[in-house]
Structure formats: C-alpha cells, structure tokens
Design an enzyme around this catalytic site. Structure first.
Site, PDB file in Angstrom:
ATOM      1  N   HIS A   1       9.192   3.190   7.608  1.00  0.00           N
ATOM      2  CA  HIS A   1       9.554   3.878   6.370  1.00  0.00           C
ATOM      3  C   HIS A   1      10.527   5.029   6.629  1.00  0.00           C
ATOM      4  O   HIS A   1      11.467   5.237   5.869  1.00  0.00           O
ATOM      5  CB  HIS A   1       8.300   4.334   5.617  1.00  0.00           C
ATOM      6  CG  HIS A   1       7.645   3.212   4.867  1.00  0.00           C
ATOM      7  ND1 HIS A   1       6.912   2.231   5.499  1.00  0.00           N
ATOM      8  CD2 HIS A   1       7.663   2.869   3.553  1.00  0.00           C
ATOM      9  CE1 HIS A   1       6.494   1.358   4.596  1.00  0.00           C
ATOM     10  NE2 HIS A   1       6.934   1.720   3.406  1.00  0.00           N
TER      11      HIS A   1
ATOM     12  N   LYS B   1      -3.669  -1.020   2.078  1.00  0.00           N
ATOM     13  CA  LYS B   1      -5.060  -0.754   1.721  1.00  0.00           C
ATOM     14  C   LYS B   1      -5.234   0.711   1.354  1.00  0.00           C
ATOM     15  O   LYS B   1      -4.441   1.560   1.771  1.00  0.00           O
ATOM     16  CB  LYS B   1      -6.013  -1.145   2.849  1.00  0.00           C
ATOM     17  CG  LYS B   1      -6.059  -0.189   4.023  1.00  0.00           C
ATOM     18  CD  LYS B   1      -7.145  -0.610   4.988  1.00  0.00           C
ATOM     19  CE  LYS B   1      -7.105   0.188   6.279  1.00  0.00           C
ATOM     20  NZ  LYS B   1      -7.791   1.491   6.179  1.00  0.00           N
TER      21      LYS B   1
END
Lengths: 296, 194
Positions: free
Chosen positions: B35, B102
């Site tokens: 990222h 998650k």
C-alpha cells in the site's frame, strides 16, 4: 541420560513446531464445535465456524499451516540440572529456520532497523525461548504460535480506571478484561482465548498472560477466586454478541485463563493477551531413554 | 452468489452487507509495504491487474517449484485496519472494485467505497488452507525481492473464493453495527449505561 547433540535437539524441535503449526489441539477443536452448535443455522457466524472447522481438518490431514500467519514462536523449556540453556535455545532457533525453509512456518520475522524481512523466520527476540531448570530427568517443551492479528489487540490497563468504574480489586480486573474483549471485536480472529494477568510489571504481566494460554481450555483454575472469575468473564463475554470474525453471534470467546503476579504498591496492571481461534499449542516430554510423549 | 472478476460498478453496487459471495477470476494481493508503494507514485505496471478487480490483504506462505513457478500453501486474510490511511486512495487511483481482508475498515475507507463504487469482502481469518485451495494459479509477482514473500504483490487466479460483504457501497458496515450493539451490551453488563 540426555546426552544429545544440538542437531538432535533441533530435529526434535522441528517436530514440535510442525505439530503446533498444523495440528490444532483437540480441546480447541471441541470448543469450536460446541460454539458451532450454539449458532443459528444459516447465520454468518455458523458459516464462519463451518469454514474454520473445515480448515482445521484440511491442515491436519495435509500437515500444512492452519494459518498463514505462523506467528511468534513462544517457547517454555524445562530441563534437568546441568543442561546448557544456550544449547537448547540455539537448537530452537535453528529449528525455526529449518521449519521456515520447509514451509511449516512463513518467513515471519522483520528487522525493523533495516525494514526488511530476514527471510528465515528468525530475528532478535524471535523465537522467544524461556528455559527453566527442574528436578525431572527429562526435558519438557511447551510452545505456541501466536499470530500478529491477535497480538495487536492485546491490552494493558492500570487500575483504577474511572471510565470503566474499575477499582483496585478483582471486580476491577474483570471489568478491564471484558473491556479488552469488547475492544478487540472480531479483529483478533474471534472466537478467541483470553490469557490475563493482574499484578506484575508491564513486561512480566504480559508474559504471564501469554503463559496462561498454554492451559487446556477445559481445565479448571485451582484457585477458587480465579476459577469463578474465569467462568463469569466467559459467560459475560459471550453475551456481547460479537461472534466469530465479529460477524455477530454467541461465540465470542472459547476460554478465559487468568493468573497473577506480585505488584508494587504504586502499580496495579491488568495485562490481557488475546489468542485467535487458531490456538496453536504444542508440547512434548523427552524422556532420558529417548522416548517422546506428546502433551496436550 | 457467484461473482466473476474483473467486474463493473453496477454489479458491485448491487451487493449489500451480509451477502455471501464466491469470487472467481484474477486479483492481486497486497498488504502494508504494497500500500505504501502503490501510494508513493502511480505504478503503471500493476494497473491492468487491478482495474475492476480487488486487492487481497494477505501475506501468504508460498512454495517455489523447480520449474520456477509458485503455488500458495497457506493464504488467509490479514488485518485490514492497518491500510485504513491508504485504502480509499488506492481504490480510487487503481480503479479497484473491492478489498478482501479481515476485521473490517474505518470511516475513510467506507466513504471511499461509496465514492468509487467498491465493497469490503471479509474472508474467514485463519482459514489459510480452505482459502489456499481456492487459489488455482499464480500468474506473476511484483516487488518479491524488495518486500519478501508475505508482502509482495502476487497476481493470482481464484475459483469460488468464499467471502462475506461486511461493508458495502451504500454506507452499510456490519462492523460498525456489531461494535455499537456490543458496546451497549458491555455498558449494561458493567452498569455504565448513560
């Protein structure tokens, strides 16, 4: 006698790591099955637990890691008088490197100074090996693999805590533990297992909270006050409605284990460690005649 | 329901919190280092693999075969919250239609999902074997040498990869709802209710 070489101990420890990474202890599987029965048919919670149970079977059958985050290996070794703790620690570190090369563990250690994965699973402080002398003639190894997701939701409180109306007593301790479970939501891969310690300092408290996670889920705390606390927190936590993965449901925790340490008059810490459902414990006793007994 | 990747905005906007979805097709993996790397500058080389597809927050265990090919040994989701500062921008810049992870994500990502037409798919944390079975092929990998196996960007083909929509493109978040309900319950249990 246990006149074995470092290489032999390394080979034995690789077997313990393989078991921890791939075979979930039967008491944990049973607790997950019981949780599944409590959830409504067709709910997201039931679906999540079905996937979890299928995953456990697949991993066990293929001897593959239950979870890709193979965690920090935390190890407690009891050894007879006169054995070298440096040999045992060095052998375990080598076992981690070998297990990583065999994909039983993921290359899971990052050097934060270089900001680079070491590639072999080991780094300063990883694995963490605690050696303690005992009076037996054999060696006992107990270990766990504790993943990063659940480690990240661990919490430490200082009492008193006015926001929780938590005073410096056992009631205050309970309030902190319940708050930690609420704050974790599903992020630690619920349903989780809670290891907690009250007292100690910031370091020793967390370590004891993790050591509590070596206990079987179906054991009873021999100290009546702690046994009652464990049961009460277990019941209340499962009323929070967080459920598996935080999807909602009645299975939020699978067990609560509490220990304590002495504290200074000025300090009252409550340290809470969260273990994901993939509670990868393994233990072995190596007898002087070379035989191995697997411990649950 | 089944969903083929890459997919269009209309399809993604039809998904709602609580939907159980099986994903098939091509997607890319990426976590913390990825990222940062995707944000730092525009990475044209990965754009074709990302547009219309999803990014999977995972640090897999990967086996390299003698012929140089790779396969996923264990591949469950990692905690998504760490990407909260970057996710919305990555979605917008690379045309992603979703994220798999998650634990859910926060308000900034939720707003990004609404703005760009994307959803958050929750995979079952720890189900590394079940999910690795759904990974049929590793097409290629970016930044393997620089980031290491868990943090590299793996381009993979999946089949019937099971996920639940827990944040949709209409502002719905199961995580926010469960958090609020469990907070009320905690307050009631501890006698903290206002």
């Amino acid at each position: 006698m246990l006149e074995t070489s470092k290489e032999q101990w390394t080979a034995r420890f690789v077997e313990v790591i393989a078991r921890a990474s791939t075979q979930l202890p039967p008491d944990v599987v049973e607790a997950l099955r019981q949780g599944r029965q409590r959830e409504d048919e067709g709910s997201l919670a039931a679906r999540a637990l079905d996937t979890v149970l299928r995953n456990i079977e697949l991993a066990a059958g293929n001897w593959q890691p239950i979870c890709q985050d193979t965690g920090t290996p935390l190890v407690w070794i009891h050894h007879p008088v006169g054995m070298s703790t440096r040999l045992l620690t060095g052998a375990f570190e080598e076992a981690v490197r070998q297990a990583t090369a065999r994909q039983l563990l993921r290359p899971n250690a990052v050097d934060p100074l270089l900001d680079k994965n070491t590639g072999n699973g080991a780094a300063p402080g990883i694995p963490t090996v605690h050696c303690e002398e005992w009076d037996e003639a054999g060696v006992e190894v107990r270990m766990m693999l504790k993943g990063g997701g659940c480690e990240n939701v661990g919490a430490q409180y200082t009492l008193p805590n006015p926001a929780l109306k938590a005073d410096r007593n056992l009631e205050g301790v309970k309030r902190c533990i319940l708050d930690a479970i609420y704050k974790a939501q599903g992020k630690g891969c619920s349903p989780g297992i809670i290891g907690a310690c009250f007292g100690g300092d910031r370091g020793s408290g967390f370590l004891e909270s993790k050591r509590q996670l070596l206990r079987r889920l179906d054991d009873r705390n021999p100290i009546p006050e702690l046994d009652a606390m464990e049961r009460e927190i277990f019941d209340k936590a499962n009323q929070l409605g967080i459920g598996p993965m935080g999807f909602g449901g009645s299975t939020t925790v699978l067990g609560v284990k509490i220990g304590y340490l002495g504290r200074l008059p000025a300090s009252y810490f409550v340290s809470v460690s969260y273990m994901c459902w993939a509670n990868r414990r393994a233990g072995a006793f190596f007898a002087p005649d070379g035989s191995v007994t697997w411990l649950e | 329901m089944k969903l083929q990747l890459p997919c269009d905005e209309v399809t993604i906007r039809s998904l709602k919190v609580g939907d159980f979805v099986e994903l098939s097709g091509r997607l890319i993996t990426g976590r913390d280092s990825a990222h940062h790397w995707l944000i730092k500058e525009m990475r044209e080389e990965v754009l074709p693999m990302m547009r219309g597809s999803v990014i999977y927050h995972v640090g897999p265990v990967v086996k390299k075969h003698e012929d140089g090919s790779y396969s996923f040994v264990a591949a469950g989701p990692t905690t998504s919250a760490r990407e909260e500062p970057y996710q919305a921008e990555v979605i917008g810049r690379y045309g992603l239609r979703g994220v798999i992870g998650k634990g859910g994500m926060g308000p900034k990502t939720l707003a990004g999902l609404q703005q760009y037409g994307a959803v958050y798919f929750h995979a079952i944390g720890g189900a590394a074997q079940v999910l690795a079975q759904s990974v049929k092929r590793v097409e290629t990998v970016f930044q393997l040498e620089e980031f290491g196996v868990p943090e590299a960007l793996w381009v993979i083909q999946v089949e019937d990869f099971p996920v639940v929509v827990t944040m949709d493109s209409h502002g719905g978040s199961l995580h926010a709802a469960v958090d609020a309900a469990s907070k009320s319950q905690l307050d009631a249990l501890l006698g903290l209710s206002a």
